[in-house]
Design a protein around this motif. Structure first.
Motif, PDB file in Angstrom:
ATOM      1  N   PRO A 173     -27.044  31.867  75.661  1.00 44.05           N
ATOM      2  CA  PRO A 173     -27.735  31.730  74.375  1.00 44.05           C
ATOM      3  C   PRO A 173     -26.844  31.158  73.271  1.00 44.05           C
ATOM      4  CG  PRO A 173     -28.209  33.873  75.326  1.00 44.05           C
ATOM      5  CD  PRO A 173     -27.158  33.230  76.182  1.00 44.05           C
ATOM      6  N   LEU A 174     -25.561  31.528  73.261  1.00 37.93           N
ATOM      7  CA  LEU A 174     -24.655  30.963  72.259  1.00 37.93           C
ATOM      8  C   LEU A 174     -24.541  29.449  72.420  1.00 37.93           C
ATOM      9  CD1 LEU A 174     -21.870  33.694  72.259  1.00 37.93           C
ATOM     10  CD2 LEU A 174     -23.354  33.096  70.316  1.00 37.93           C
ATOM     11  N   ALA A 175     -24.422  28.991  73.654  1.00 35.26           N
ATOM     12  CA  ALA A 175     -24.359  27.547  73.908  1.00 35.26           C
ATOM     13  C   ALA A 175     -25.671  26.862  73.523  1.00 35.26           C
ATOM     14  CB  ALA A 175     -24.015  27.277  75.365  1.00 35.26           C
ATOM     15  N   GLU A 176     -26.789  27.516  73.785  1.00 35.19           N
ATOM     16  CA  GLU A 176     -28.092  26.962  73.409  1.00 35.19           C
ATOM     17  C   GLU A 176     -28.235  26.830  71.885  1.00 35.19           C
ATOM     18  OE1 GLU A 176     -30.738  28.502  77.209  1.00 35.19           O
ATOM     19  OE2 GLU A 176     -30.571  29.809  75.463  1.00 35.19           O
ATOM     20  N   LEU A 177     -27.518  27.680  71.153  1.00 37.87           N
ATOM     21  CA  LEU A 177     -27.538  27.621  69.697  1.00 37.87           C
ATOM     22  C   LEU A 177     -26.581  26.575  69.135  1.00 37.87           C
ATOM     23  CD1 LEU A 177     -27.704  31.438  68.870  1.00 37.87           C
ATOM     24  CD2 LEU A 177     -29.510  29.739  68.527  1.00 37.87           C
ATOM     25  N   GLY A 178     -25.772  25.957  70.007  1.00 41.49           N
ATOM     26  CA  GLY A 178     -24.895  24.887  69.558  1.00 41.49           C
ATOM     27  C   GLY A 178     -23.409  25.182  69.617  1.00 41.49           C
ATOM     28  N   PHE A 179     -23.032  26.351  70.109  1.00 42.42           N
ATOM     29  CA  PHE A 179     -21.620  26.675  70.263  1.00 42.42           C
ATOM     30  C   PHE A 179     -21.051  26.034  71.527  1.00 42.42           C
ATOM     31  CE2 PHE A 179     -23.039  30.281  67.690  1.00 42.42           C
ATOM     32  CZ  PHE A 179     -21.980  30.467  66.804  1.00 42.42           C
ATOM     33  N   SER A 180     -19.772  25.734  71.510  1.00 41.68           N
ATOM     34  CA  SER A 180     -19.004  25.489  72.736  1.00 41.68           C
ATOM     35  C   SER A 180     -18.411  26.844  73.084  1.00 41.68           C
ATOM     36  CB  SER A 180     -17.880  24.485  72.487  1.00 41.68           C
ATOM     37  OG  SER A 180     -18.416  23.207  72.266  1.00 41.68           O
ATOM     38  N   VAL A 181     -18.667  27.323  74.289  1.00 44.84           N
ATOM     39  CA  VAL A 181     -18.347  28.703  74.637  1.00 44.84           C
ATOM     40  C   VAL A 181     -17.248  28.774  75.684  1.00 44.84           C
ATOM     41  CG1 VAL A 181     -19.309  30.896  75.464  1.00 44.84           C
ATOM     42  CG2 VAL A 181     -20.752  29.322  74.138  1.00 44.84           C
ATOM     43  N   LEU A 182     -16.277  29.637  75.431  1.00 51.39           N
ATOM     44  CA  LEU A 182     -15.263  29.997  76.414  1.00 51.39           C
ATOM     45  C   LEU A 182     -15.647  31.370  76.934  1.00 51.39           C
ATOM     46  CD1 LEU A 182     -12.556  29.489  77.858  1.00 51.39           C
ATOM     47  CD2 LEU A 182     -11.447  30.648  75.923  1.00 51.39           C
ATOM     48  N   SER A 183     -15.988  31.456  78.210  1.00 51.56           N
ATOM     49  CA  SER A 183     -16.468  32.690  78.828  1.00 51.56           C
ATOM     50  C   SER A 183     -15.414  33.231  79.785  1.00 51.56           C
ATOM     51  CB  SER A 183     -17.760  32.428  79.604  1.00 51.56           C
ATOM     52  OG  SER A 183     -18.730  31.867  78.760  1.00 51.56           O
ATOM     53  N   VAL A 184     -14.928  34.428  79.502  1.00 47.55           N
ATOM     54  CA  VAL A 184     -13.868  35.039  80.298  1.00 47.55           C
ATOM     55  C   VAL A 184     -14.405  36.287  80.983  1.00 47.55           C
ATOM     56  CG1 VAL A 184     -11.532  36.012  80.249  1.00 47.55           C
ATOM     57  CG2 VAL A 184     -12.173  34.235  78.599  1.00 47.55           C
ATOM     58  N   ASP A 185     -14.152  36.397  82.284  1.00 44.03           N
ATOM     59  CA  ASP A 185     -14.549  37.607  83.005  1.00 44.03           C
ATOM     60  C   ASP A 185     -13.630  37.818  84.200  1.00 44.03           C
ATOM     61  OD1 ASP A 185     -17.137  39.515  82.803  1.00 44.03           O
ATOM     62  OD2 ASP A 185     -16.418  39.426  84.873  1.00 44.03           O
ATOM     63  N   LEU A 186     -13.510  39.071  84.607  1.00 43.79           N
ATOM     64  CA  LEU A 186     -12.693  39.462  85.751  1.00 43.79           C
ATOM     65  C   LEU A 186     -13.370  39.123  87.077  1.00 43.79           C
ATOM     66  CD1 LEU A 186     -10.081  40.961  86.544  1.00 43.79           C
ATOM     67  CD2 LEU A 186     -11.363  43.089  86.383  1.00 43.79           C
ATOM     68  N   SER A 187     -14.692  39.009  87.068  1.00 43.54           N
ATOM     69  CA  SER A 187     -15.451  38.797  88.300  1.00 43.54           C
ATOM     70  C   SER A 187     -15.789  37.324  88.525  1.00 43.54           C
ATOM     71  CB  SER A 187     -16.754  39.594  88.274  1.00 43.54           C
ATOM     72  OG  SER A 187     -17.568  39.238  89.367  1.00 43.54           O
ATOM     73  N   GLN A 188     -15.240  36.756  89.579  1.00 43.36           N
ATOM     74  CA  GLN A 188     -15.587  35.378  89.924  1.00 43.36           C
ATOM     75  C   GLN A 188     -17.037  35.280  90.368  1.00 43.36           C
ATOM     76  OE1 GLN A 188     -13.788  32.480  89.384  1.00 43.36           O
ATOM     77  NE2 GLN A 188     -15.839  31.700  89.799  1.00 43.36           N
ATOM     78  N   LYS A 189     -17.565  36.334  91.001  1.00 40.37           N
ATOM     79  CA  LYS A 189     -18.978  36.323  91.403  1.00 40.37           C
ATOM     80  C   LYS A 189     -19.892  36.149  90.192  1.00 40.37           C
ATOM     81  CE  LYS A 189     -18.798  39.330  95.465  1.00 40.37           C
ATOM     82  NZ  LYS A 189     -19.258  40.631  95.997  1.00 40.37           N
ATOM     83  N   LEU A 190     -19.618  36.901  89.131  1.00 42.56           N
ATOM     84  CA  LEU A 190     -20.463  36.814  87.945  1.00 42.56           C
ATOM     85  C   LEU A 190     -20.277  35.483  87.223  1.00 42.56           C
ATOM     86  CD1 LEU A 190     -20.219  40.472  86.634  1.00 42.56           C
ATOM     87  CD2 LEU A 190     -22.168  39.362  87.742  1.00 42.56           C
ATOM     88  N   LEU A 191     -19.063  34.978  87.189  1.00 42.27           N
ATOM     89  CA  LEU A 191     -18.843  33.666  86.578  1.00 42.27           C
ATOM     90  C   LEU A 191     -19.538  32.564  87.384  1.00 42.27           C
ATOM     91  CD1 LEU A 191     -15.117  33.916  85.476  1.00 42.27           C
ATOM     92  CD2 LEU A 191     -17.163  34.015  84.022  1.00 42.27           C
ATOM     93  N   SER A 192     -19.599  32.715  88.690  1.00 43.48           N
ATOM     94  CA  SER A 192     -20.327  31.749  89.519  1.00 43.48           C
ATOM     95  C   SER A 192     -21.819  31.786  89.186  1.00 43.48           C
ATOM     96  CB  SER A 192     -20.105  32.033  91.003  1.00 43.48           C
ATOM     97  OG  SER A 192     -18.765  31.795  91.346  1.00 43.48           O
ATOM     98  N   GLU A 193     -22.342  32.981  88.975  1.00 40.31           N
ATOM     99  CA  GLU A 193     -23.750  33.116  88.566  1.00 40.31           C
ATOM    100  C   GLU A 193     -23.963  32.458  87.201  1.00 40.31           C
ATOM    101  OE1 GLU A 193     -27.023  36.627  87.667  1.00 40.31           O
ATOM    102  OE2 GLU A 193     -25.229  37.143  88.823  1.00 40.31           O
TER     103      GLU A 193
END
Length: 97
Positions: free
Chosen positions: A60-80
């Motif tokens: 949603p942040l990207a849809e609003l016009g942000f460039s987003v850096l998304s950090v997470d410990l789970s590669q599975k969730l980042l793949s999703e």
């Protein structure tokens, strides 16, 4: 004993989206929150989502016009998250916050 990282990647990540009510509902809830709070890009147009999971806030942040850096410990969730980005300006980082 199982580490936090192992628990997250091999158990929680498999049900995380379901626990949050499904991807579409969680995304919509966050988009509505951002609209209600008048959250929109300003000078840098950069948003950082720490603990991004499968992208309920990043997308949603990207849809609003942000460039987003998304950090997470789970590669599975980042793949999703990557599967759902649809060419939005989101960069994912698999790391511990």
């Amino acid at each position: 004993m199982v580490s936090v990282e192992e628990h997250y990647e091999h158990l929680l990540s498999d049900v995380y989206t379901w626990l949050m009510g499904g991807f579409a509902a969680a995304r919509e809830k966050n988009l509505e929150f951002f609209h209600t709070k008048s959250i929109k890009p300003s000078s840098s147009k950069i948003a950082v989502d720490l603990g991004a999971g499968s992208g309920f806030q990043s997308i949603p942040l990207a849809e609003l016009g942000f460039s987003v850096l998304s950090v997470d410990l789970s590669q599975k969730l980042l793949s999703e998250l990557n599967t759902n980005t649809k060419q939005l300006p989101i960069t994912t980082v698999n790391d511990d916050i």
